[in-house]
Design a protein around this motif. Structure first.
Motif, PDB file in Angstrom:
ATOM      1  N   ARG A 225       0.831  -1.204   0.000  1.00  0.00           N
ATOM      2  CA  ARG A 225       0.000   0.000   0.000  1.00  0.00           C
ATOM      3  C   ARG A 225       0.868   1.258   0.000  1.00  0.00           C
ATOM      4  O   ARG A 225       0.584   2.228  -0.716  1.00  0.00           O
ATOM      5  CB  ARG A 225      -0.941  -0.009   1.205  1.00  0.00           C
ATOM      6  CG  ARG A 225      -1.970   1.132   1.179  1.00  0.00           C
ATOM      7  CD  ARG A 225      -2.790   1.159   2.460  1.00  0.00           C
ATOM      8  NE  ARG A 225      -3.575  -0.043   2.633  1.00  0.00           N
ATOM      9  CZ  ARG A 225      -4.771  -0.227   2.076  1.00  0.00           C
ATOM     10  NH1 ARG A 225      -5.298   0.702   1.298  1.00  0.00           N
ATOM     11  NH2 ARG A 225      -5.434  -1.343   2.298  1.00  0.00           N
ATOM     12  N   LEU A 226       1.947   1.244   0.801  1.00  0.00           N
ATOM     13  CA  LEU A 226       2.836   2.406   0.861  1.00  0.00           C
ATOM     14  C   LEU A 226       3.561   2.624  -0.468  1.00  0.00           C
ATOM     15  O   LEU A 226       3.774   3.758  -0.891  1.00  0.00           O
ATOM     16  CB  LEU A 226       3.839   2.235   2.001  1.00  0.00           C
ATOM     17  CG  LEU A 226       3.278   2.334   3.412  1.00  0.00           C
ATOM     18  CD1 LEU A 226       4.363   1.994   4.436  1.00  0.00           C
ATOM     19  CD2 LEU A 226       2.714   3.725   3.678  1.00  0.00           C
ATOM     20  N   ALA A 232       1.784   6.860  -6.575  1.00  0.00           N
ATOM     21  CA  ALA A 232       0.754   7.839  -6.903  1.00  0.00           C
ATOM     22  C   ALA A 232       1.258   9.268  -6.683  1.00  0.00           C
ATOM     23  O   ALA A 232       0.961  10.171  -7.463  1.00  0.00           O
ATOM     24  CB  ALA A 232      -0.499   7.581  -6.065  1.00  0.00           C
ATOM     25  N   ARG A 233       2.027   9.476  -5.618  1.00  0.00           N
ATOM     26  CA  ARG A 233       2.559  10.805  -5.325  1.00  0.00           C
ATOM     27  C   ARG A 233       3.595  11.226  -6.370  1.00  0.00           C
ATOM     28  O   ARG A 233       3.849  12.417  -6.541  1.00  0.00           O
ATOM     29  CB  ARG A 233       3.192  10.821  -3.933  1.00  0.00           C
ATOM     30  CG  ARG A 233       2.170  10.801  -2.796  1.00  0.00           C
ATOM     31  CD  ARG A 233       2.820  10.405  -1.475  1.00  0.00           C
ATOM     32  NE  ARG A 233       3.950  11.255  -1.145  1.00  0.00           N
ATOM     33  CZ  ARG A 233       3.881  12.393  -0.450  1.00  0.00           C
ATOM     34  NH1 ARG A 233       2.695  12.824  -0.037  1.00  0.00           N
ATOM     35  NH2 ARG A 233       4.955  13.079  -0.161  1.00  0.00           N
ATOM     36  N   ASP A 247      10.151   8.015  -0.188  1.00  0.00           N
ATOM     37  CA  ASP A 247       8.843   8.634  -0.001  1.00  0.00           C
ATOM     38  C   ASP A 247       7.913   7.784   0.861  1.00  0.00           C
ATOM     39  O   ASP A 247       6.870   8.249   1.305  1.00  0.00           O
ATOM     40  CB  ASP A 247       8.204   8.872  -1.384  1.00  0.00           C
ATOM     41  CG  ASP A 247       6.978   9.748  -1.309  1.00  0.00           C
ATOM     42  OD1 ASP A 247       7.051  10.826  -0.694  1.00  0.00           O
ATOM     43  OD2 ASP A 247       5.931   9.362  -1.870  1.00  0.00           O
ATOM     44  N   MET A 248       8.309   6.535   1.119  1.00  0.00           N
ATOM     45  CA  MET A 248       7.486   5.663   1.950  1.00  0.00           C
ATOM     46  C   MET A 248       7.614   6.044   3.419  1.00  0.00           C
ATOM     47  O   MET A 248       8.677   6.444   3.873  1.00  0.00           O
ATOM     48  CB  MET A 248       7.898   4.208   1.754  1.00  0.00           C
ATOM     49  CG  MET A 248       7.642   3.667   0.356  1.00  0.00           C
ATOM     50  SD  MET A 248       8.298   1.995   0.122  1.00  0.00           S
ATOM     51  CE  MET A 248       7.320   1.069   1.312  1.00  0.00           C
ATOM     52  N   GLN A 249       6.539   5.900   4.142  1.00  0.00           N
ATOM     53  CA  GLN A 249       6.559   6.215   5.561  1.00  0.00           C
ATOM     54  C   GLN A 249       7.216   5.071   6.335  1.00  0.00           C
ATOM     55  O   GLN A 249       7.106   3.913   5.972  1.00  0.00           O
ATOM     56  CB  GLN A 249       5.132   6.420   6.072  1.00  0.00           C
ATOM     57  CG  GLN A 249       4.399   7.554   5.359  1.00  0.00           C
ATOM     58  CD  GLN A 249       2.916   7.587   5.732  1.00  0.00           C
ATOM     59  OE1 GLN A 249       2.457   6.779   6.511  1.00  0.00           O
ATOM     60  NE2 GLN A 249       2.206   8.533   5.158  1.00  0.00           N
ATOM     61  N   VAL A 304      -5.648   5.427  -4.039  1.00  0.00           N
ATOM     62  CA  VAL A 304      -4.660   5.269  -2.970  1.00  0.00           C
ATOM     63  C   VAL A 304      -4.335   6.602  -2.303  1.00  0.00           C
ATOM     64  O   VAL A 304      -3.875   6.634  -1.157  1.00  0.00           O
ATOM     65  CB  VAL A 304      -3.373   4.592  -3.474  1.00  0.00           C
ATOM     66  CG1 VAL A 304      -3.678   3.199  -3.972  1.00  0.00           C
ATOM     67  CG2 VAL A 304      -2.687   5.408  -4.551  1.00  0.00           C
ATOM     68  N   LEU A 305      -4.576   7.717  -2.998  1.00  0.00           N
ATOM     69  CA  LEU A 305      -4.370   9.046  -2.409  1.00  0.00           C
ATOM     70  C   LEU A 305      -5.637   9.566  -1.735  1.00  0.00           C
ATOM     71  O   LEU A 305      -5.619  10.655  -1.152  1.00  0.00           O
ATOM     72  CB  LEU A 305      -3.938  10.039  -3.488  1.00  0.00           C
ATOM     73  CG  LEU A 305      -2.553   9.842  -4.102  1.00  0.00           C
ATOM     74  CD1 LEU A 305      -2.346  10.824  -5.258  1.00  0.00           C
ATOM     75  CD2 LEU A 305      -1.460  10.010  -3.054  1.00  0.00           C
ATOM     76  N   HIS A 306      -6.730   8.794  -1.825  1.00  0.00           N
ATOM     77  CA  HIS A 306      -8.037   9.217  -1.304  1.00  0.00           C
ATOM     78  C   HIS A 306      -8.461  10.550  -1.926  1.00  0.00           C
ATOM     79  O   HIS A 306      -9.068  11.400  -1.271  1.00  0.00           O
ATOM     80  CB  HIS A 306      -8.013   9.328   0.225  1.00  0.00           C
ATOM     81  CG  HIS A 306      -7.627   8.060   0.917  1.00  0.00           C
ATOM     82  ND1 HIS A 306      -8.384   6.910   0.867  1.00  0.00           N
ATOM     83  CD2 HIS A 306      -6.526   7.744   1.659  1.00  0.00           C
ATOM     84  CE1 HIS A 306      -7.794   5.946   1.554  1.00  0.00           C
ATOM     85  NE2 HIS A 306      -6.657   6.420   2.042  1.00  0.00           N
TER      86      HIS A 306
END
Length: 427
Positions: A225-226, A232-233, A247-249, A304-306
């Motif tokens: 998911r990340l 997407a970002r 960029d992943m958390q 995925v970005l809502h």
């Protein structure tokens, strides 16, 4: 938001660009493999041109069919032809069985293989000369009947540049189409909230089971998911793998694990990066060769970005990047119909073209994507500068230069650059 519900009847089959491509491929090859993302309409398109079908995911027969594929796959191939084998990758040995049957038999157009994933283990034989390959994508605006189709890409390549026309597909409709996506079931769904939910459902099903079922490898759902969120970002950019990891958390996976996850997304037809174009230039200029990041449908990024249509209308930077991705999807569909491919171009000086269409006969065109009218002048100047940089003695003159927009009017500028709304474009 003033978005009208679909007037298309649920269950109605909307013609696809792939219909004609499949007909042609069946006339020239013993079998045709249709590859594309799940839910993009492969099975419905293939069924219309098949005489018999076998569905490997049929819950009542799947175990029996898989066992049969292991013991005597030729039995699965028996049936009136063309015979459709849906989700063939569940039993990769069927590929070699089809190839052998074609070698032993006669005639063309005998089998259609559809699948939403590429097996990790390659078949023993490539199928070259026997099995044609056809990529099917989600629905373009022309296929969803939201583009007027007054500007034909084929006619532009043939030299008809006197474009004109209008579309009432406004910026709100564009935002809605981005979030809804080109999924056939969503396109024909009259309830706006239900149509908008389908891309999110696709992502959840992918994360819950599809990405593991593809090759039997259990993957970390949180990491996946990340990774998709980072993708997407960075959509419509040349983000490197290290950029996606950064960029992943939290703590990202190792480089090898990240590569495996990205490969799985590509093999599942969830992502479809845009390769770089490398033409001969007039002067020595380093060309960037990294691909541009894209999902197979921009609604996956929205999910995925809502992102909602309302949120996009308040964030034009994200809106513009997602709109570019939707343009790339549609251009790929139309280029397939013309016998061509889509690339991107960027060199070390920053000069770029969001899309380059190259036809197999050598003709080519440069396209810049701009959401609104204000940026058209700058985009046109960049296109003309880039065209001058290409060695046209070797590559030939560009068939046209185009700024693809979300505006209303299609026209030809005094400098010859075409301004074309996406919702007026057709193959």
């Amino acid at each position: 938001m003033a978005v009208e519900s679909s007037e298309i009847q649920r269950g109605e089959y909307l013609p696809r660009v792939a219909d004609g491509l499949l007909t042609q491929a069946l006339q020239s090859s013993g079998a045709v493999q249709i590859k594309g993302p799940k839910w993009c309409g492969k099975t419905a398109t293939a069924e219309r041109q098949s005489a018999s079908q076998v569905f490997m995911q049929d819950p009542d027969r799947s175990a029996t069919l898989l066992a049969l594929a292991d013991t005597k796959p030729s039995l699965i191939l028996r049936g009136e032809e063309p015979r459709l084998i849906d989700e063939w990758q569940m039993a990769p040995q069927l590929w070699d069985a089809v190839r052998f049957a074609i070698d032993r038999g006669r005639g063309r157009g005998r089998f259609i293989l559809t699948g939403s994933a590429t097996p990790q283990q390659e078949p023993a034989h490539s199928g070259v000369g026997r099995i044609a390959r056809l990529t099917m994508r989600t629905m373009s605006l022309f296929e969803s009947q939201e583009s007027t189709g007054v500007v034909s890409l084929g006619e532009l390549f043939d030299g008809n540049h006197d474009v004109s026309g209008f579309s009432d597909f406004d910026i709100e409709n564009t935002a809605f189409a981005l979030c809804r996506g080109g999924w056939p079931e969503a396109v024909v769904e009259s309830r706006v909230n239900v149509a908008l939910r389908m891309a999110a459902d696709y992502v959840e099903e992918l994360l819950d089971s599809d990405i593991n079922r593809m090759d039997g490898i259990k993957r970390n759902k949180t990491w996946m998911r990340l990774i998709m969120r980072s993708y997407a970002r960075n959509i419509s950019s040349q983000a490197s793998q290290s950029t996606i990891a950064a960029d992943m958390q939290g703590e990202p996976p190792s480089e090898g694990t990240l590569s495996d996850y990205l490969d799985a997304l590509s093999r599942a037809c969830v992502t479809e990066d845009l390769p770089a174009w490398n033409p001969r230039l007039r002067s020595k200029t380093a060309v960037r060769t990294s691909p541009t990041r894209h999902f197979s449908d921009p609604s996956i990024a929205c999910a995925v970005l809502h992102a909602t249509p309302e949120k996009l209308l308040n964030d034009f930077e994200t809106f513009g990047l997602l709109f570019e991705s939707m343009c790339i999807r549609d251009l790929r569909v139309y280029a397939d119909a013309l016998g061509g491919d889509v690339f991107h171009y960027r060199d070390k000086t920053g000069l770029e073209s969001d899309a380059v269409i190259g036809l197999h006969d050598g003709r080519w065109a440069l396209i810049e994507v701009k959401l609104g009218e204000k940026q058209v002048d700058i985009a046109a100047a960049h296109l003309k500068k880039l065209a001058d940089r290409i060695d046209q003695d070797h590559e030939g003159r560009p068939s046209f230069l185009m700024v693809l927009t979300a505006t209303a009017a299609a026209y030809r500028r005094d400098d010859g650059v075409l301004v074309v709304p996406l919702a007026t474009l057709a193959p």
